[in-house]
Design an enzyme around this catalytic site. Structure first.
Site, mmCIF file in Angstrom:
data_model
loop_
_atom_site.group_PDB
_atom_site.id
_atom_site.type_symbol
_atom_site.label_atom_id
_atom_site.label_comp_id
_atom_site.label_asym_id
_atom_site.label_seq_id
_atom_site.Cartn_x
_atom_site.Cartn_y
_atom_site.Cartn_z
ATOM 1 N N LYS A 58 0.845 -1.200 0.000
ATOM 2 C CA LYS A 58 0.000 0.000 0.000
ATOM 3 C C LYS A 58 0.885 1.257 0.000
ATOM 4 C CE LYS A 58 -3.757 -2.514 2.178
ATOM 5 N NZ LYS A 58 -4.391 -2.980 3.424
ATOM 6 N N GLN A 102 -4.396 -2.020 9.872
ATOM 7 C CA GLN A 102 -4.349 -3.336 9.220
ATOM 8 C C GLN A 102 -4.865 -4.435 10.165
ATOM 9 O OE1 GLN A 102 -3.315 -3.843 5.906
ATOM 10 N NE2 GLN A 102 -4.140 -5.883 6.289
ATOM 11 N N ASP A 125 -10.887 2.582 4.181
ATOM 12 C CA ASP A 125 -11.251 1.160 4.037
ATOM 13 C C ASP A 125 -12.764 1.009 3.870
ATOM 14 O OD1 ASP A 125 -9.073 -0.546 3.962
ATOM 15 O OD2 ASP A 125 -8.809 -0.562 6.144
#
Ligand code: NDP
Length: 299
Positions: A58, A102, A125
């Site tokens: 990412k 994460q 997200d």
């Protein structure tokens, strides 16, 4: 694979992901003219190697697009309060427009509390209940990356789900439920008749055989076999599974939830694994970071 046995056309996630990133460049340039550089912060707790790989890729994707990125790495024994403080600081940080924590998180941390702590306008997200609710209401702001990537893939190949039977296999909060909610909406690249199946569904093959579009988000290799799909249907394989393969250097290979060879001989379109849905997820994260920067800077 032998091209004689394969009839399906390939939905090329690498190509579409590249096209999405290319389209983002002009939006990033417009923001730059106003002195704004979209910024993404990724928080990694613990030393799970797969999570570290995801976070690194990412950050790399940000670098390639000249987005600002920050990776915050904390040990596995980090307390919930410490993590909430990090999130709170990022919420207030003007250089940061997108925050992702994460998963999986260590057991002492309640994932929902962390998601709730993220400012919904920075929730790239798309997991915050506020954003989940907006998706259900058909008024989305930031869409969850993998479902968003699936819709983009369909859009790129002009595979409009309107009026079609879609069967989603899997009901997770990050893939199955949100992709079902998105395809159900009134609006472009939606208007589908959606069924969601799961491990308690009876007669799964009967359900999937009805589908014009099968979306497999199961996490088990080869669950969708050719006898379970209709001739000419579209197959989207979200699964990423590691299976032992001594013939490879690493000793394993990645495979999806779909028997690719078998289903490719029957479907009209199919996503490979790797190279299908996977590359889209990161591109849509970049997309969301740029969108978040645009929305935040407008206020
Ligand atoms: P989860 O484990 O959270 O959910 C799996 C779902 O599949 C559950 O709803 C489960 O049912 C259902 N299921 C399990 N076995 C069966 C079965 N035999 N028949 C029917 N349904 C079944 O997984 P995720 O949604 O998080 O991920 C799914 C897959 O997608 C994984 O391989 C994951 O690695 C991959 N993934 C890929 C991404 C990408 O970017 N390409 C992003 C996210 C995930 P029940 O609810 O009853 O347990």
């Amino acid at each position: 694979m032998n091209s004689l046995t394969m009839s399906a056309q390939i939905i090329d996630g690498k190509e579409v992901a590249k096209a999405v990133r290319k389209q983002l460049k002009s939006r990033i340039a417009t923001l730059a003219e106003r002195g704004i550089q979209p910024g993404l912060a990724a928080v990694l707790v613990g030393d799970d190697p797969a999570s570290a790989t995801y976070v690194n890729s990412k950050a790399k994707a940000c670098d390639k697009l000249k987005l600002y990125s920050r990776v915050i790495t904390k040990p596995a024994d980090t307390s919930q309060d410490e993590l909430l403080k990090i999130v709170d600081d990022l919420n207030k940080d003007e250089k940061i427009h997108g925050i992702l924590v994460q998963s999986p998180l260590p057991s002492q941390i309640d994932e929902l509390s962390v998601t709730l702590a993220i400012d919904p306008s920075k929730d790239v997200d798309g997991f915050h209940p506020y954003n989940v609710g907006l998706v259900l209401l058909g008024r989305p702001s930031l869409l969850p990356c993998t479902p968003f990537g699936i819709v983009k893939l369909l859009e790129h190949y002009n595979l409009d789900p309107a009026g079609r039977e879609v069967v989603v296999v899997g009901r997770s909060n990050i893939v199955g439920k949100p992709v079902a909610a998105m395809l159900l909406q009134k609006g472009p690249m939606a208007n589908a008749t959606v069924t969601v199946a799961h491990s308690r569904s009876q007669n799964l093959p009967e359900i999937t055989r009805r589908a014009d579009i099968v979306i497999a988000a199961i996490g088990r290799p080869d669950t969708i076999t050719p006898d379970m799909i209709r001739e000419g249907c579209i197959v989207i394989d979200v699964g990423v599974n590691r299976v032992d393969d001594p013939s490879t250097e690493k000793g394993y290979r990645l495979t999806g939830d779909v028997d690719f060879e078998g289903c490719a001989s029957k479907a009209s379109w199919i996503t490979p694994v790797p190279g299908g849905v996977g590359p889209m997820t990161i591109s849509m994260l970049m997309y969301n970071t740029v969108t978040a920067a645009e929305l935040i800077s407008r206020n």
